[in-house]
Design a protein around this motif. Structure first.
Motif, PDB file in Angstrom:
ATOM      1  N   MET A 153       0.816  -1.206   0.000  1.00 56.64           N
ATOM      2  CA  MET A 153       0.000   0.000   0.000  1.00 56.64           C
ATOM      3  C   MET A 153       0.854   1.261   0.000  1.00 56.64           C
ATOM      4  O   MET A 153       0.405   2.318  -0.444  1.00 56.64           O
ATOM      5  CB  MET A 153      -0.957  -0.013   1.190  1.00 56.64           C
ATOM      6  N   GLY A 154       2.102   1.143   0.495  1.00 51.77           N
ATOM      7  CA  GLY A 154       3.025   2.262   0.351  1.00 51.77           C
ATOM      8  C   GLY A 154       3.320   2.527  -1.109  1.00 51.77           C
ATOM      9  O   GLY A 154       3.339   3.671  -1.567  1.00 51.77           O
ATOM     10  N   LEU A 155       3.541   1.441  -1.874  1.00 52.44           N
ATOM     11  CA  LEU A 155       3.797   1.583  -3.301  1.00 52.44           C
ATOM     12  C   LEU A 155       2.565   2.109  -4.019  1.00 52.44           C
ATOM     13  O   LEU A 155       2.665   2.921  -4.947  1.00 52.44           O
ATOM     14  CB  LEU A 155       4.218   0.229  -3.879  1.00 52.44           C
ATOM     15  N   TYR A 156       1.389   1.656  -3.575  1.00 51.61           N
ATOM     16  CA  TYR A 156       0.133   2.159  -4.136  1.00 51.61           C
ATOM     17  C   TYR A 156       0.024   3.674  -3.924  1.00 51.61           C
ATOM     18  O   TYR A 156      -0.306   4.431  -4.845  1.00 51.61           O
ATOM     19  CB  TYR A 156      -1.038   1.447  -3.471  1.00 51.61           C
ATOM     20  N   SER A 157       0.315   4.127  -2.708  1.00 53.26           N
ATOM     21  CA  SER A 157       0.265   5.560  -2.419  1.00 53.26           C
ATOM     22  C   SER A 157       1.313   6.325  -3.222  1.00 53.26           C
ATOM     23  O   SER A 157       1.077   7.462  -3.646  1.00 53.26           O
ATOM     24  CB  SER A 157       0.481   5.798  -0.923  1.00 53.26           C
ATOM     25  N   MET A 158       2.470   5.697  -3.439  1.00 54.47           N
ATOM     26  CA  MET A 158       3.535   6.354  -4.193  1.00 54.47           C
ATOM     27  C   MET A 158       3.132   6.613  -5.645  1.00 54.47           C
ATOM     28  O   MET A 158       3.609   7.566  -6.265  1.00 54.47           O
ATOM     29  CB  MET A 158       4.808   5.502  -4.146  1.00 54.47           C
ATOM     30  N   SER A 159       2.244   5.776  -6.180  1.00 50.70           N
ATOM     31  CA  SER A 159       1.805   6.003  -7.564  1.00 50.70           C
ATOM     32  C   SER A 159       1.094   7.345  -7.687  1.00 50.70           C
ATOM     33  O   SER A 159       1.241   8.053  -8.694  1.00 50.70           O
ATOM     34  CB  SER A 159       0.898   4.860  -8.029  1.00 50.70           C
ATOM     35  N   PHE A 160       0.330   7.718  -6.656  1.00 49.18           N
ATOM     36  CA  PHE A 160      -0.333   9.015  -6.680  1.00 49.18           C
ATOM     37  C   PHE A 160       0.636  10.146  -6.321  1.00 49.18           C
ATOM     38  O   PHE A 160       0.443  11.289  -6.743  1.00 49.18           O
ATOM     39  CB  PHE A 160      -1.542   9.000  -5.748  1.00 49.18           C
ATOM     40  N   SER A 161       1.673   9.806  -5.556  1.00 47.63           N
ATOM     41  CA  SER A 161       2.702  10.812  -5.286  1.00 47.63           C
ATOM     42  C   SER A 161       3.420  11.186  -6.578  1.00 47.63           C
ATOM     43  O   SER A 161       3.743  12.358  -6.813  1.00 47.63           O
ATOM     44  CB  SER A 161       3.708  10.263  -4.264  1.00 47.63           C
ATOM     45  N   LEU A 162       3.690  10.190  -7.418  1.00 49.24           N
ATOM     46  CA  LEU A 162       4.295  10.466  -8.731  1.00 49.24           C
ATOM     47  C   LEU A 162       3.388  11.381  -9.550  1.00 49.24           C
ATOM     48  O   LEU A 162       3.864  12.258 -10.269  1.00 49.24           O
ATOM     49  CB  LEU A 162       4.547   9.158  -9.479  1.00 49.24           C
ATOM     50  N   ALA A 163       2.084  11.153  -9.421  1.00 48.10           N
ATOM     51  CA  ALA A 163       1.137  12.019 -10.125  1.00 48.10           C
ATOM     52  C   ALA A 163       1.251  13.459  -9.635  1.00 48.10           C
ATOM     53  O   ALA A 163       1.174  14.403 -10.432  1.00 48.10           O
ATOM     54  CB  ALA A 163      -0.286  11.501  -9.929  1.00 48.10           C
ATOM     55  N   HIS A 164       1.459  13.649  -8.320  1.00 46.86           N
ATOM     56  CA  HIS A 164       1.643  15.000  -7.790  1.00 46.86           C
ATOM     57  C   HIS A 164       2.937  15.612  -8.324  1.00 46.86           C
ATOM     58  O   HIS A 164       2.985  16.795  -8.653  1.00 46.86           O
ATOM     59  CB  HIS A 164       1.678  14.970  -6.261  1.00 46.86           C
ATOM     60  N   ILE A 165       3.987  14.798  -8.410  1.00 44.69           N
ATOM     61  CA  ILE A 165       5.276  15.314  -8.881  1.00 44.69           C
ATOM     62  C   ILE A 165       5.179  15.798 -10.317  1.00 44.69           C
ATOM     63  O   ILE A 165       5.591  16.911 -10.656  1.00 44.69           O
ATOM     64  CB  ILE A 165       6.364  14.231  -8.762  1.00 44.69           C
ATOM     65  N   PHE A 166       4.631  14.949 -11.171  1.00 42.81           N
ATOM     66  CA  PHE A 166       4.608  15.267 -12.601  1.00 42.81           C
ATOM     67  C   PHE A 166       3.328  15.975 -13.037  1.00 42.81           C
ATOM     68  O   PHE A 166       3.349  16.772 -13.975  1.00 42.81           O
ATOM     69  CB  PHE A 166       4.801  13.985 -13.420  1.00 42.81           C
ATOM     70  N   GLY A 167       2.210  15.689 -12.357  1.00 45.51           N
ATOM     71  CA  GLY A 167       0.937  16.222 -12.793  1.00 45.51           C
ATOM     72  C   GLY A 167       0.796  17.718 -12.618  1.00 45.51           C
ATOM     73  O   GLY A 167       0.485  18.446 -13.562  1.00 45.51           O
ATOM     74  N   HIS A 168       1.024  18.197 -11.381  1.00 46.61           N
ATOM     75  CA  HIS A 168       0.865  19.632 -11.121  1.00 46.61           C
ATOM     76  C   HIS A 168       1.822  20.463 -11.966  1.00 46.61           C
ATOM     77  O   HIS A 168       1.428  21.419 -12.631  1.00 46.61           O
ATOM     78  CB  HIS A 168       1.115  19.926  -9.640  1.00 46.61           C
ATOM     79  N   ASN A 169       3.106  20.086 -11.926  1.00 45.09           N
ATOM     80  CA  ASN A 169       4.113  20.881 -12.616  1.00 45.09           C
ATOM     81  C   ASN A 169       3.932  20.834 -14.126  1.00 45.09           C
ATOM     82  O   ASN A 169       3.969  21.868 -14.799  1.00 45.09           O
ATOM     83  CB  ASN A 169       5.515  20.402 -12.228  1.00 45.09           C
ATOM     84  N   SER A 170       3.730  19.631 -14.671  1.00 51.27           N
ATOM     85  CA  SER A 170       3.565  19.531 -16.121  1.00 51.27           C
ATOM     86  C   SER A 170       2.335  20.296 -16.572  1.00 51.27           C
ATOM     87  O   SER A 170       2.350  20.951 -17.625  1.00 51.27           O
ATOM     88  CB  SER A 170       3.469  18.060 -16.553  1.00 51.27           C
ATOM     89  N   GLY A 171       1.257  20.227 -15.770  1.00 53.01           N
ATOM     90  CA  GLY A 171       0.068  20.984 -16.118  1.00 53.01           C
ATOM     91  C   GLY A 171       0.333  22.483 -16.150  1.00 53.01           C
ATOM     92  O   GLY A 171      -0.058  23.186 -17.098  1.00 53.01           O
ATOM     93  N   MET A 172       1.022  22.987 -15.121  1.00 51.59           N
ATOM     94  CA  MET A 172       1.346  24.418 -15.075  1.00 51.59           C
ATOM     95  C   MET A 172       2.267  24.827 -16.222  1.00 51.59           C
ATOM     96  O   MET A 172       2.084  25.874 -16.856  1.00 51.59           O
ATOM     97  CB  MET A 172       2.002  24.752 -13.731  1.00 51.59           C
ATOM     98  N   GLN A 173       3.281  23.993 -16.494  1.00 50.12           N
ATOM     99  CA  GLN A 173       4.213  24.321 -17.561  1.00 50.12           C
ATOM    100  C   GLN A 173       3.512  24.276 -18.925  1.00 50.12           C
ATOM    101  O   GLN A 173       3.795  25.102 -19.801  1.00 50.12           O
ATOM    102  CB  GLN A 173       5.406  23.358 -17.551  1.00 50.12           C
ATOM    103  N   LEU A 174       2.620  23.309 -19.123  1.00 42.19           N
ATOM    104  CA  LEU A 174       1.873  23.231 -20.384  1.00 42.19           C
ATOM    105  C   LEU A 174       0.979  24.453 -20.562  1.00 42.19           C
ATOM    106  O   LEU A 174       0.914  25.024 -21.661  1.00 42.19           O
ATOM    107  CB  LEU A 174       1.033  21.955 -20.406  1.00 42.19           C
ATOM    108  N   VAL A 175       0.296  24.864 -19.495  1.00 40.95           N
ATOM    109  CA  VAL A 175      -0.548  26.058 -19.573  1.00 40.95           C
ATOM    110  C   VAL A 175       0.297  27.279 -19.883  1.00 40.95           C
ATOM    111  O   VAL A 175      -0.066  28.127 -20.714  1.00 40.95           O
ATOM    112  CB  VAL A 175      -1.329  26.249 -18.252  1.00 40.95           C
TER     113      VAL A 175
END
Length: 402
Positions: free
Chosen positions: A345-367
């Motif tokens: 479940m730590g690894l499961y939670s880490m999958s969403f942490s990766l989303a926070h790492i790449f999702g927020h920043n990539s979204g802002m940079q794309l905008v």
């Protein structure tokens, strides 16, 4: 009406007392989580950060989440879920109180890294606790109850947060978050202390359980969930900014719109999950359906002239969330080998942490580079990639029947 209400209440039957306490602790904690939905606006308006800098702060947020989830998985297996959750709640409360006094870019990045690391230490521990307090046949509904608590808290949090910002400013959010985290910790001590709580899961532990890092199908499943997370987290970073800068909504209106998400989940998710479980539909197929609805929600951002389309879009993404998250959680718990649940479940939670790492920043940079419309198209493309990967996982999991 009475029959409908009774049917709704029946979907909650059979859950253990400890699961209800866990849900209440989650509600208290999440009701105070007012900073996160307004984080991009706080950084933009109060601290004057550029869109690019906001993206990098969000990346620090994601790295903190990744580290905290990894550490929480280890601590859950070594210290136990109770101590891990307690340390996380108290440390997060202190962190929120201190973070309001930091304003420089690098200090904010470091501060949010530490804060979210402490906060997300509890995520795998909550999953392990939930599994321990639930009978096997009740685990999906128990997960749904916790999500109801989370989203009821989030429905109240953003709405109250918008009022606090309008009346006393952003610093009030940090005080609210810090105090409620500590209150949740006190409630945990009073109700789920190992001397008082009773574990109900009687499944036998297996010898030498498989490490999640060697479970290839589980890794592929988590990659797909990380892609889903990249798309979904836009609703907590680029989308609020879009609401304000393109559709000219106020902070209070944005708070109410985000709060609608939690309210809909509170009312409809448990009956929906109970209905889908009775139908016996495949868990991965359900996650795919949720992914499709989430991707479709971005289409409503192209419909201009009437802000009601934003409400419809929020309803559609909420439907996707209601389907994808509970069944994704349930598949992960089912896949986890007993004795290594913290690691799984730590690894499961880490999958969403990766989303926070790449999702927020990539979204802002794309905008920042291409504008909102092209950013939404990229999110749809990522959704398609995740759906294809889940289709592969579904095919393979049916063959091995797990």
């Amino acid at each position: 009406m009475k029959k409908l209400l009774q049917t709704y209440l029946n979907t909650f039957k059979g859950l253990s007392r400890e699961v209800w306490w866990l849900a209440l602790i989650t509600l208290v904690n999440r009701a105070g989580a007012m900073v996160i939905p307004f984080l991009s606006l706080y950084l933009r308006d109060d601290l004057g950060f550029s869109l690019s800098n906001v993206g990098w702060v969000m990346t620090s947020f994601g790295f903190g989440s990744l580290f905290g989830s990894w550490l929480g998985g280890i601590l859950s297996d070594k210290l136990g879920y109770y101590k891990t959750i307690l340390i996380s709640l108290l440390a997060t409360g202190i962190g929120f109180l201190g973070l309001q006094f930091i304003s420089s870019f690098w200090a904010v990045c470091l501060g949010f890294f530490a804060l979210i690391a402490f906060a997300d230490m509890s995520r795998p521990a909550f999953f392990v606790a939930l599994s321990a307090y639930s009978k096997p046949e009740n685990k999906t509904r128990s997960l749904t109850l916790i999500r109801l608590a989370i989203n009821l808290g989030f429905s109240a949090g953003p709405a109250l947060g918008g009022i606090i910002i309008a009346s006393i400013g952003y610093y009030g959010l940090f005080w609210a978050d810090g105090i409620t985290c500590m209150l949740a910790g006190i409630l945990l001590i009073q109700t789920l202390n190992p001397k008082k709580a009773k574990e109900t899961d009687q499944e036998e532990r297996i010898e030498n359980p498989l490490s999640p890092y060697k479970d290839r199908l589980y890794i592929l499943f988590l990659i797909a969930l990380a892609l889903f997370g990249v798309v979904f987290v836009q609703y907590f970073s680029t989308v609020p900014v879009f609401y304000k800068e393109v559709r000219f909504l106020t902070e209070s209106q944005i708070g109410l719109l985000l709060g609608l998400n939690g309210l809909l989940i509170f009312v409809f998710e448990m009956p929906l999950i109970a209905f889908m479980e009775r139908k016996g539909w495949n868990q991965i197929a359900n996650v795919i359906s949720g992914f499709i609805f989430t991707a479709l929600s971005f289409g409503f951002f192209y419909l201009m002239g009437w802000n009601g389309f934003l409400v419809i879009g929020m309803i559609v993404v909420t439907l996707g969330e209601m389907i994808a998250f509970p069944f994704g959680n349930a598949f992960a718990l089912r896949r986890a080998k007993l004795g290594r649940q913290g690691a799984y479940m730590g690894l499961y939670s880490m999958s969403f942490s990766l989303a926070h790492i790449f999702g927020h920043n990539s979204g802002m940079q794309l905008v920042n580079a291409f504008g909102y419309n092209k950013t939404w198209l990229v999110m749809v493309a990522i959704s398609l990639a995740g759906i294809l990967l889940l289709l592969y996982v579904k095919k393979k999991s049916l063959k091995i029947k797990i």
